[in-house]
Design an enzyme around this catalytic site. Structure first.
Site, PDB file in Angstrom:
ATOM      1  N   PRO A  10       0.780  -1.232   0.000  1.00 51.43           N
ATOM      2  CA  PRO A  10       0.000   0.000   0.000  1.00 51.43           C
ATOM      3  C   PRO A  10       0.818   1.292   0.000  1.00 51.43           C
ATOM      4  CG  PRO A  10      -0.173  -1.137   2.114  1.00 51.43           C
ATOM      5  CD  PRO A  10       0.499  -2.077   1.156  1.00 51.43           C
ATOM      6  N   ASN A  11       0.314   2.226  -0.762  1.00 49.05           N
ATOM      7  CA  ASN A  11       0.838   3.598  -0.890  1.00 49.05           C
ATOM      8  C   ASN A  11       2.120   3.701  -1.717  1.00 49.05           C
ATOM      9  OD1 ASN A  11      -1.235   4.804   0.806  1.00 49.05           O
ATOM     10  ND2 ASN A  11      -0.245   3.699   2.480  1.00 49.05           N
ATOM     11  N   ARG A  18       4.956  11.024  -2.568  1.00 47.22           N
ATOM     12  CA  ARG A  18       4.798  10.660  -1.155  1.00 47.22           C
ATOM     13  C   ARG A  18       6.129  10.848  -0.412  1.00 47.22           C
ATOM     14  NH1 ARG A  18       4.600   4.491   1.152  1.00 47.22           N
ATOM     15  NH2 ARG A  18       4.233   5.052   3.324  1.00 47.22           N
ATOM     16  N   TYR A  23      11.351   8.742   0.590  1.00 50.01           N
ATOM     17  CA  TYR A  23      11.262   7.709  -0.443  1.00 50.01           C
ATOM     18  C   TYR A  23      11.868   8.110  -1.792  1.00 50.01           C
ATOM     19  CZ  TYR A  23       8.134   5.636   2.986  1.00 50.01           C
ATOM     20  OH  TYR A  23       7.631   5.097   4.144  1.00 50.01           O
ATOM     21  N   ASN A  74       8.030  -5.569  -1.222  1.00 54.16           N
ATOM     22  CA  ASN A  74       8.013  -4.456  -0.293  1.00 54.16           C
ATOM     23  C   ASN A  74       6.595  -4.425   0.272  1.00 54.16           C
ATOM     24  OD1 ASN A  74       7.935  -2.097   1.144  1.00 54.16           O
ATOM     25  ND2 ASN A  74       9.047  -0.891  -0.381  1.00 54.16           N
ATOM     26  N   ALA A  77       3.358  -0.832   4.773  1.00 54.89           N
ATOM     27  CA  ALA A  77       2.900  -0.849   6.176  1.00 54.89           C
ATOM     28  C   ALA A  77       2.452  -2.238   6.629  1.00 54.89           C
ATOM     29  CB  ALA A  77       1.781   0.168   6.370  1.00 54.89           C
ATOM     30  N   HIS A  80       4.464  -4.464   9.178  1.00 58.52           N
ATOM     31  CA  HIS A  80       4.527  -4.311  10.623  1.00 58.52           C
ATOM     32  C   HIS A  80       3.422  -5.026  11.377  1.00 58.52           C
ATOM     33  CE1 HIS A  80       7.504  -1.498   9.312  1.00 58.52           C
ATOM     34  NE2 HIS A  80       6.608  -0.710   8.736  1.00 58.52           N
ATOM     35  N   ASP A  87       1.927 -15.347   6.828  1.00 61.73           N
ATOM     36  CA  ASP A  87       1.603 -16.759   6.564  1.00 61.73           C
ATOM     37  C   ASP A  87       1.743 -17.082   5.072  1.00 61.73           C
ATOM     38  OD1 ASP A  87       1.124 -17.362   9.209  1.00 61.73           O
ATOM     39  OD2 ASP A  87      -1.060 -17.286   9.052  1.00 61.73           O
ATOM     40  N   GLU A 101      12.534  -9.575   1.342  1.00 61.72           N
ATOM     41  CA  GLU A 101      11.792  -8.406   1.838  1.00 61.72           C
ATOM     42  C   GLU A 101      12.644  -7.166   1.575  1.00 61.72           C
ATOM     43  OE1 GLU A 101      10.915  -8.716   6.042  1.00 61.72           O
ATOM     44  OE2 GLU A 101      10.623  -6.554   6.220  1.00 61.72           O
ATOM     45  N   HIS A 103      12.887  -2.734   1.612  1.00 61.49           N
ATOM     46  CA  HIS A 103      12.350  -1.437   2.008  1.00 61.49           C
ATOM     47  C   HIS A 103      13.225  -0.344   1.415  1.00 61.49           C
ATOM     48  CE1 HIS A 103       9.600  -3.308   4.799  1.00 61.49           C
ATOM     49  NE2 HIS A 103      10.602  -4.087   5.168  1.00 61.49           N
ATOM     50  N   ILE A 104      12.571   0.706   0.970  1.00 54.64           N
ATOM     51  CA  ILE A 104      13.289   1.843   0.400  1.00 54.64           C
ATOM     52  C   ILE A 104      14.007   2.594   1.528  1.00 54.64           C
ATOM     53  CG2 ILE A 104      12.976   4.050  -0.803  1.00 54.64           C
ATOM     54  CD1 ILE A 104      10.455   2.694  -2.143  1.00 54.64           C
ATOM     55  N   SER A 105      13.284   2.853   2.606  1.00 47.49           N
ATOM     56  CA  SER A 105      13.881   3.514   3.777  1.00 47.49           C
ATOM     57  C   SER A 105      14.441   2.442   4.709  1.00 47.49           C
ATOM     58  CB  SER A 105      12.813   4.340   4.508  1.00 47.49           C
ATOM     59  OG  SER A 105      11.838   3.481   5.089  1.00 47.49           O
ATOM     60  N   ARG A 110      13.469   4.758  11.952  1.00 47.80           N
ATOM     61  CA  ARG A 110      12.268   5.602  11.924  1.00 47.80           C
ATOM     62  C   ARG A 110      11.399   5.359  13.171  1.00 47.80           C
ATOM     63  NH1 ARG A 110       9.581   4.964   6.250  1.00 47.80           N
ATOM     64  NH2 ARG A 110       8.431   6.776   7.035  1.00 47.80           N
ATOM     65  N   ARG A 114       7.647   0.980  13.229  1.00 49.74           N
ATOM     66  CA  ARG A 114       8.259   0.406  12.013  1.00 49.74           C
ATOM     67  C   ARG A 114       9.417  -0.534  12.334  1.00 49.74           C
ATOM     68  NH1 ARG A 114       5.943   3.673   7.936  1.00 49.74           N
ATOM     69  NH2 ARG A 114       5.521   5.768   8.698  1.00 49.74           N
TER      70      ARG A 114
HETATM   71  C1  DQA Z   1       8.489   1.005   3.533  1.00 50.30           C
HETATM   72  C2  DQA Z   1       8.622   1.257   5.031  1.00 50.30           C
HETATM   73  C3  DQA Z   1       7.288   1.050   5.734  1.00 50.30           C
HETATM   74  O1  DQA Z   1       7.413   1.317   7.122  1.00 50.30           O
HETATM   75  C4  DQA Z   1       6.244   2.004   5.179  1.00 50.30           C
HETATM   76  O2  DQA Z   1       4.980   1.757   5.753  1.00 50.30           O
HETATM   77  C5  DQA Z   1       6.166   1.982   3.680  1.00 50.30           C
HETATM   78  C6  DQA Z   1       7.393   1.855   2.915  1.00 50.30           C
HETATM   79  C7  DQA Z   1       9.800   1.335   2.769  1.00 50.30           C
HETATM   80  O3  DQA Z   1       9.901   0.920   1.617  1.00 50.30           O
HETATM   81  O4  DQA Z   1      10.679   2.001   3.309  1.00 50.30           O
HETATM   82  O5  DQA Z   1       5.099   2.164   3.105  1.00 50.30           O
HETATM   83  O6  DQA Z   1       8.205  -0.363   3.321  1.00 50.30           O
END
Ligand code: DQA
Length: 142
Positions: A10-11, A18, A23, A74, A77, A80, A87, A101, A103-105, A110, A114
């Site tokens: 999501p997002n 964003r 990001y 990725n 959210a 978390h 599963d 897995e 993550h960009i950040s 943070r 997270r």
């Molecule tokens: C994220 C880190 C997550 O905490 C956050 O909710 C995201 C992006 C990242 O790519 O850094 O949406 O997965």
């Protein structure tokens, strides 16, 4: 040649606009086309997808198991708190397929919520904090 599923939660479709200070300025379409080209350069095929829906993401993980495809995910959210996604991710690695897995950040640098990932324990490995290069490092790992 691997046919990699690159899944985004999501997002992440809002990349570029964003929180660019976290990001970066690349939008989702640019990221997707960069990853296709990068995978091809390394002899792989990438299928890059994004959804805001937990259910759709789980369906894609089931698809990876059935088609025996490695996964870069990725989970955004969902990372978390989604035990349902954990599963489904576990089905992938239990089937002997890689699930990385990304993550960009760096979520550990943070907010406290997270710091916990429910996905990491069932992932093959985790790459975080390298901006959008995190995905490229994951492609190289595969
Ligand atoms: C994220 C880190 C997550 O905490 C956050 O909710 C995201 C992006 C990242 O790519 O850094 O949406 O997965």
């Amino acid at each position: 040649m691997a046919s990699i599923l690159v899944l985004n939660g999501p997002n992440l479709g809002r990349l570029g606009s964003r929180e660019p200070e976290i990001y970066g300025s690349m939008n989702y379409e640019q990221l997707a086309s960069e990853l296709l080209a990068f995978a091809e350069k390394h002899g792989h095929k990438a299928d890059v997808r994004q959804t805001d829906s937990e259910s759709e993401l789980i369906g894609w993980l089931h698809e990876a198991v059935d088609a025996k495809r490695p996964v870069i995910i990725n989970p955004a959210a969902f990372t978390h708190y989604s035990y349902a996604l954990a599963d489904a991710a576990s089905l992938v690695t239990k089937a002997g397929l890689k699930l990385i897995e990304v993550h960009i950040s760096n979520p550990h640098a943070r907010e406290e919520f997270r710091h916990k990932s429910v996905i990491s324990a069932v992932a093959t490995g985790v790459i975080a904090g390298f901006g959008t290069d995190s995905y490229k490092l994951a492609i190289q790992a595969i």
